[in-house]
Motif scaffolding. Structure first.
Motif, PDB file in Angstrom:
ATOM      1  N   GLY A  42       0.834  -1.318  -0.420  1.00 21.18           N
ATOM      2  CA  GLY A  42       0.155   0.008  -0.202  1.00 21.18           C
ATOM      3  C   GLY A  42       1.027   1.239   0.412  1.00 21.18           C
ATOM      4  N   TRP A  43       2.002   0.953  -0.053  1.00 20.99           N
ATOM      5  CA  TRP A  43       2.825   2.408   0.496  1.00 20.99           C
ATOM      6  C   TRP A  43       2.749   2.587  -1.261  1.00 20.99           C
ATOM      7  N   ARG A  44       3.032   4.304  -1.562  1.00 19.66           N
ATOM      8  CA  ARG A  44       3.528   4.215  -2.595  1.00 19.66           C
ATOM      9  C   ARG A  44       5.049   4.786  -3.354  1.00 19.66           C
ATOM     10  N   PHE A  45       5.649   5.173  -2.136  1.00 14.87           N
ATOM     11  CA  PHE A  45       7.256   4.866  -1.657  1.00 14.87           C
ATOM     12  C   PHE A  45       7.536   3.771  -2.515  1.00 14.87           C
ATOM     13  N   PRO A  46       8.785   3.632  -3.782  1.00 16.15           N
ATOM     14  CA  PRO A  46       9.470   2.571  -3.725  1.00 16.15           C
ATOM     15  C   PRO A  46      10.538   2.363  -2.913  1.00 16.15           C
ATOM     16  N   VAL A  47      10.074   1.899  -1.582  1.00 15.50           N
ATOM     17  CA  VAL A  47      10.707   1.218  -0.173  1.00 15.50           C
ATOM     18  C   VAL A  47      11.644   0.315  -0.864  1.00 15.50           C
ATOM     19  N   GLY A  48      11.453  -1.085  -1.564  1.00 14.26           N
ATOM     20  CA  GLY A  48      12.287  -1.885  -2.127  1.00 14.26           C
ATOM     21  C   GLY A  48      13.838  -1.785  -2.455  1.00 14.26           C
TER      22      GLY A  48
END
Length: 126
Positions: free
Chosen positions: A31-37
């Motif tokens: 659900g995050w929009r930030f590309p955390v991976g």
């Protein structure tokens, strides 16, 4: 040929580690929009290369083959952003701040422009 195999082995391991970390991060950031991976991979890769480069400078602990495996292979397969970070850092260490800044800006801007151009060329309706 030996060098190529060393880089290939490290690159394969780095790529698998990148996949595993990205998958783990994706599972924990639904659900995050930030590309955390990708962000996690880039930050961890830079930290790894920073520690390894520091050990190399301070203690000269790595043979040329081990450097190929760790820097070009493992870190390169994990993320090329770490190489970008190290190159920029080395420019700054040599007081070549203007070159470092132009490298960062041009890499990001030109990279995004050619990505857009390539995408546009291939995806254009014709």
């Amino acid at each position: 040929m030996k060098s190529v195999l060393i880089v290939a082995l490290g690159g394969a391991m780095g790529s698998v580690l990148r996949y595993l970390l990205s998958a783990w991060a994706l599972q924990h950031s639904v659900g995050w929009r930030f590309p955390v991976g990708t962000f996690a991979v880039n930050v961890l890769g830079c930290a790894l290369v920073g520690v390894l480069a520091g050990l190399l400078v301070k203690h000269h602990v790595f043979s040329p083959e081990v450097r190929l495996f760790l820097f070009t292979g493992l870190a390169g397969g994990f993320t090329t952003f770490s190489a970008f970070g190290l190159e920029t850092f080395n420019l700054i260490r040599r007081d070549e701040v203007l070159i470092a800044g132009s490298y960062v800006v041009s890499s990001v801007v030109i990279g995004l422009v050619v990505l857009w151009l390539g995408f546009s060329l291939v995806s254009a309706r014709g």
